[in-house]
Structure formats: C-alpha cells, structure tokens
Design a protein around this motif. Sequence first.
Motif, short mmCIF file in Angstrom:
data_model
loop_
_atom_site.label_atom_id
_atom_site.label_comp_id
_atom_site.label_asym_id
_atom_site.label_seq_id
_atom_site.Cartn_x
_atom_site.Cartn_y
_atom_site.Cartn_z
N GLN A 44 0.83 -1.20 0.00
CA GLN A 44 0.00 0.00 0.00
C GLN A 44 0.87 1.25 0.00
O GLN A 44 2.07 1.19 0.24
N MET A 65 -5.58 6.50 8.87
CA MET A 65 -5.46 5.39 9.82
C MET A 65 -5.45 5.89 11.24
O MET A 65 -6.11 5.34 12.12
N HIS A 75 -7.60 3.59 20.24
CA HIS A 75 -6.73 2.60 20.87
C HIS A 75 -7.16 2.24 22.29
O HIS A 75 -7.01 1.09 22.70
N GLY A 96 -2.49 -6.66 12.68
CA GLY A 96 -2.40 -5.31 12.12
C GLY A 96 -1.86 -4.36 13.18
O GLY A 96 -0.93 -4.71 13.92
N ASP A 99 0.88 0.97 13.65
CA ASP A 99 1.27 2.25 14.26
C ASP A 99 1.70 2.05 15.71
O ASP A 99 2.39 2.89 16.27
N VAL A 118 1.02 -9.10 14.85
CA VAL A 118 1.39 -9.52 13.49
C VAL A 118 0.92 -8.44 12.51
O VAL A 118 -0.27 -8.28 12.26
N GLU A 119 1.88 -7.70 12.02
CA GLU A 119 1.60 -6.61 11.06
C GLU A 119 2.23 -6.99 9.72
O GLU A 119 3.39 -7.42 9.66
N ILE A 120 1.49 -6.80 8.65
CA ILE A 120 1.97 -7.25 7.34
C ILE A 120 3.03 -6.32 6.75
O ILE A 120 3.88 -6.76 5.99
N VAL A 124 4.76 0.56 7.54
CA VAL A 124 3.86 1.22 8.50
C VAL A 124 4.59 1.40 9.83
O VAL A 124 4.52 2.46 10.47
N ASP A 150 1.73 -11.85 7.28
CA ASP A 150 0.30 -11.76 7.03
C ASP A 150 -0.45 -12.36 8.23
O ASP A 150 -0.22 -13.52 8.58
N GLY A 151 -1.32 -11.59 8.82
CA GLY A 151 -2.08 -12.03 9.98
C GLY A 151 -2.93 -13.26 9.68
O GLY A 151 -3.19 -14.08 10.56
N ASP A 169 -7.01 -5.24 14.50
CA ASP A 169 -6.85 -3.79 14.30
C ASP A 169 -6.40 -3.59 12.86
O ASP A 169 -5.23 -3.34 12.58
N SER A 170 -7.34 -3.77 11.97
CA SER A 170 -6.96 -3.84 10.56
C SER A 170 -7.54 -2.68 9.77
O SER A 170 -8.41 -1.96 10.22
N THR A 171 -7.03 -2.59 8.57
CA THR A 171 -7.53 -1.60 7.61
C THR A 171 -8.90 -2.03 7.11
O THR A 171 -9.40 -3.10 7.42
N ASP A 172 -9.47 -1.20 6.26
CA ASP A 172 -10.76 -1.48 5.67
C ASP A 172 -10.61 -2.63 4.67
O ASP A 172 -9.50 -2.94 4.24
N PRO A 176 -4.52 -5.48 1.37
CA PRO A 176 -4.04 -6.62 2.16
C PRO A 176 -5.02 -7.08 3.23
O PRO A 176 -4.93 -8.19 3.73
N1 AAT Z 1 -4.38 1.54 14.83
C1 AAT Z 1 -5.27 2.06 13.85
C2 AAT Z 1 -4.76 1.92 12.49
C3 AAT Z 1 -5.17 0.93 11.64
S1 AAT Z 1 -3.92 0.33 10.75
C4 AAT Z 1 -4.28 -1.27 10.28
C5 AAT Z 1 -3.03 -2.05 9.95
O1 AAT Z 1 -3.42 -3.35 9.48
C6 AAT Z 1 -2.13 -1.46 8.85
O2 AAT Z 1 -0.88 -1.17 9.39
C7 AAT Z 1 -2.04 -2.57 7.79
O3 AAT Z 1 -0.78 -2.68 7.18
C8 AAT Z 1 -2.38 -3.80 8.63
N2 AAT Z 1 -2.86 -4.95 7.86
C9 AAT Z 1 -3.68 -4.96 6.80
N3 AAT Z 1 -3.86 -6.21 6.35
C10 AAT Z 1 -3.14 -7.04 7.17
C11 AAT Z 1 -2.91 -8.44 7.21
N4 AAT Z 1 -3.48 -9.25 6.33
N5 AAT Z 1 -2.12 -8.93 8.19
C12 AAT Z 1 -1.54 -8.11 9.11
N6 AAT Z 1 -1.72 -6.77 9.11
C13 AAT Z 1 -2.50 -6.23 8.14
C14 AAT Z 1 -6.59 0.55 11.46
C15 AAT Z 1 -7.34 1.70 10.92
C16 AAT Z 1 -8.82 1.51 10.75
C17 AAT Z 1 -9.27 2.28 9.53
C18 AAT Z 1 -10.54 2.97 9.69
N7 AAT Z 1 -10.96 3.65 8.50
#
Ligand code: AAT
Length: 297
Positions: A44, A65, A75, A96, A99, A118-120, A124, A150-151, A169-172, A176
Amino acid sequence: RDEKSSEDGDPIRTRDVWFTERDDKIALSLKHDGKLYDVQSDYQRVEVYNTQAYGNMLTLDGMVMTTEKDEYVYHEMITHVPLLTHPDPKRVLIIGGGDGGTAREVLKHENLEEVVMVEIDDKVIEASKMHLPTIAQSLDHPKLNLIIDDGIKYVNDAADGSFDLVIVDSTDPVGPAEGLFTVDFYKEVHRILSADGLMITQSESPRFNSKVFKEIYQTYRGIFGQDNVHCYLAHIPTYPTGMWSFSYSSKGSANPMNLKPTEEVDAFVKANKLRYYNADLHKAAFALPNFVKEMIG
Ligand code: AAT
C-alpha cells in the motif's frame, strides 16, 4: 483561508494545503503543513502528513489510519473494553495495528504473559516510529513479540485455544486486509481462542460503511452465536462520519457488562492517565441508536 495577524497587524496567510479522503459522495479534509513520509510499500501507499488540527497523521492508500491527537479514542476502546471484562486474560494477539497504538494500550495491563502482534507491512512500522513516536512508543517493548507477516497466515498456523484475546486492528476491506473480512478468517480466529476467549475488531462505521457493517455482524453471529456478539461505538473525528464501531465476540463466559469492580477500573484509568475510556463510558458505548440496532438485527 486561515488568517492570523502578524505583530504589525498585517494578516499572514497560513498554508492552504489540504489532505482529502474521498468517497463517491462525501469527503473528509484536513489542512496540513506538508508531507513527512511517502513510500509505496509492497502492499500500500504509506504517507504521513503534518496536519494543523490533529498533529501527524498516518494514511494508507489515501485513507486516514490514525492521528496523534485523536488516536487515543480508538486505541483505548479497542483494548481496555475486552481486557477489563475478560475473566483472566493472559495471551493476546493483535492483527495489524502497525502504528503501535493498540500494543501500547494492551501493554498497560501488566498481568499479561504474552503479547503477539502480526503486522503485514514493515513500512507502516517505520513511518510510525519516525513520525508518530507517542503512538509507536511500545513497539520495542520487551514483552511484545512483533512479527512482520500476514495475519491470516499467522492465525491459520496458530494452535487451537492459544489466545485469550484476539484484536483485529486492521484496515478497511480493500488491499491486504480483504482476507481479514472473510468467514474463513473469523472461523480460524474462533478456533485459536481459549474457552473464555474474546475477539475484538474495528467494525467500520455503521453510517458510512453500512453494507460491510451489516455483513460482518451477520458473519460473527454465525460463528460465535447470536447472543455472543456485541457492538460498541466511539467518536473518532478523523474517520468518515466520526461514528465508529467495534465488535465484541465472546466464545465463552466473557460478557461486556461484566466489568471489573468500578474502583479497580477507576484506579487503572487514573494510573494510566486514560483520556477517553472510563467505567461509565464503557457501559454507555454499548447503548446503540435504533438505526444501528436494526442494522445488526
Ligand atoms: N491503529 C489504527 C490503524 C489501523 S492500521 C491497520 C493495519 O493493518 C495497517 O498497518 C495494515 O498494514 C495492517 N494490515 C492490513 N492487512 C493485514 C494483514 N493481512 N495482516 C496483518 N496486518 C494487516 C486501522 C485503521 C482503521 C481504519 C478505519 N478507516
């Protein structure tokens, strides 16, 4: 345009540069003084902006994020709600959360034995350590086992019953994180939870992401059971619409209303100088507006 007065009374024009997160119909904009980080990772586009209202802000693929000034809401809520209601949490898995904000809050619970994150995307982590130091401050904590992977893979490989709490705690659900929103993934999370285990996810905005919101609650209920899945809300000004939700799914006896005694919660809140979470707010966060109740049935 913002105008300030200089000492001799002449207006000084502050920079008028805006970051905008766009949807088809609405957008969220923050004025900033420049971009501090901009890297296209394997997964990304990772950027950090210096916003005027909310301090440094991390975006992934153009979506906000976290920001230095409102991150505490998200958090504190994604961590203390489960950790203060689980009967005896010892082993925590964060998926995820690159941060570091979720890890920082989890590590405030000193009785934990194991915290795995576990952060991919290592970019970040890099961006956050460089430009969001107050959020990333615990990423080198001795108790944190930080894994760059990968989580989904990590969860698939983990043993049955190996975690008391899994925080997603993942992205939308694009890029990924797409696989983090599937039935198969949540079934695997359920499998690796201990008997009283809890799964917490950020579950998007009921107002903004209504389709995904409805679908994920249906999915969770199919796996954890109708009465074991709860939704709670928080106000996050830098996420679209500001109305954000979290899910609380319980495999065993944990229940969101079985909060530790108020004195204990108050002492924890005070010792850690929490800025959003408290015992009253914990209970209130589970009170849902009618339109949200209708959406999750
Ligand atoms: N603490 C709030 C911020 C986030 S970040 C979410 C994290 O999930 C990102 O760093 C991203 O790289 C990670 N991520 C995404 N897919 C995977 C995966 N498959 N395995 C591990 N980590 C992953 C969340 C924000 C919420 C957004 C609201 N709009």
